[in-house]
Write a protein that holds these residues in place. Sequence first.
Motif, short mmCIF file in Angstrom:
data_model
loop_
_atom_site.label_atom_id
_atom_site.label_comp_id
_atom_site.label_asym_id
_atom_site.label_seq_id
_atom_site.Cartn_x
_atom_site.Cartn_y
_atom_site.Cartn_z
N GLN A 1 27.11 73.10 9.95
CA GLN A 1 28.51 72.99 10.38
C GLN A 1 29.42 73.87 9.53
OE1 GLN A 1 29.19 68.76 10.13
NE2 GLN A 1 28.51 68.40 12.24
N GLU A 2 29.11 73.93 8.25
CA GLU A 2 29.92 74.77 7.36
C GLU A 2 29.84 76.24 7.75
OE1 GLU A 2 29.68 76.10 2.68
OE2 GLU A 2 29.15 74.04 3.20
N CYS B 1 23.80 72.60 16.03
CA CYS B 1 22.79 71.78 15.38
C CYS B 1 22.32 70.68 16.32
CB CYS B 1 23.38 71.18 14.10
SG CYS B 1 22.20 70.23 13.13
N ASP C 1 25.48 61.75 6.73
CA ASP C 1 25.15 62.94 7.52
C ASP C 1 23.98 63.67 6.90
OD1 ASP C 1 27.20 62.62 9.36
OD2 ASP C 1 28.64 63.68 8.10
N LYS D 1 22.58 69.38 8.48
CA LYS D 1 23.63 69.38 9.52
C LYS D 1 24.97 69.81 8.92
CE LYS D 1 25.89 65.66 10.97
NZ LYS D 1 26.20 64.38 11.64
N GLY E 1 29.03 77.18 10.83
CA GLY E 1 29.45 77.29 12.22
C GLY E 1 28.29 77.46 13.18
#
Length: 310
Positions: free
Chosen positions: A53-54, A59, A45, A49, A56
């Motif tokens: 995502q961490e 992306c 990954d 990205k 929130g």
Amino acid sequence: MRIVFFGSSDFAIPALRSLVQAGRTPALVVTKPDAPRGRGRKIYDSEVKLGAQEIGLPCAQPADPHGDEFLGTLRDLKPDLGIVISYGVILKPALLGLPLHGMINAHASLLPLYRGAAPIQWAIRDGRAETGVTIMRIAEALDAGDVLLTKATPIDPKENAGSLRERLAAMSGEALVEACELIEKEKAKYAPQNHGKATYARKIEKEHGVIDWKLPAVEIDRLVRAMTPKPGAQTRLGNKRFIVIEGSVEQDLYGMGIPGALQSSGEEGIRVCTGRGLYRITRIKPDNGRNMSAGEFVRGHHITPDARFG
């Protein structure tokens, strides 16, 4: 402001977090597609990205950020500002012109010095006393856009590229937050760079890290710090390759011995003769081995009296 954030390497993540903490949360994070890495070529990954995502954040990973589909997505988003940091793609006019206030970039040098891919390593290698972060408007020419602001910082004489990189990543976030405030308040003033003073920091290749023991100890010290943690400052002892991780200049005098020859080795370090002075290795890593202290290395390797790095 509605911000679109472009970044790919982990250098961009502190800036992304700084923007969020300052209430400048991007409406969209754009990064490169997931890609294979390492000997096994496993797909990993994108680091940005994972960072998005961490937090929130939405992306996007367009294969071509200049393709019609992605440009259409951006037009629908109607961004006020594009922020680019360590994205790794040359952006074209069709994309640069989409945000209302254009696109700005955080570059890890005091432009026009060290345009290009590896400003941190070359600043250390060249013995610069200071470096910093520049926020500029993105232009088609490499790192040649008008400058909005700069933040300078001294380079510690013992600092390596890894620790300086961490500091400049954090500084980039602070500078981008300041830039956003200037742009939103319509106080942004851009100044052209002095292109006549531009220097270029070409991409660091593995061969740039090979130690030439005929150089003065002070230059070898800068090389080791510039190449740490990667690609590493390389040397050979016999038929084996080693990475010098850490050391220091012990003497800065001519006539200390044959360059590469070991003057002494023990718990306190491995003293190596250079073109001028002694360089004391304190940490070293055998090829495909672990990072170890000089003492551990000496205890685990048979070093002959005529041993010589080369």
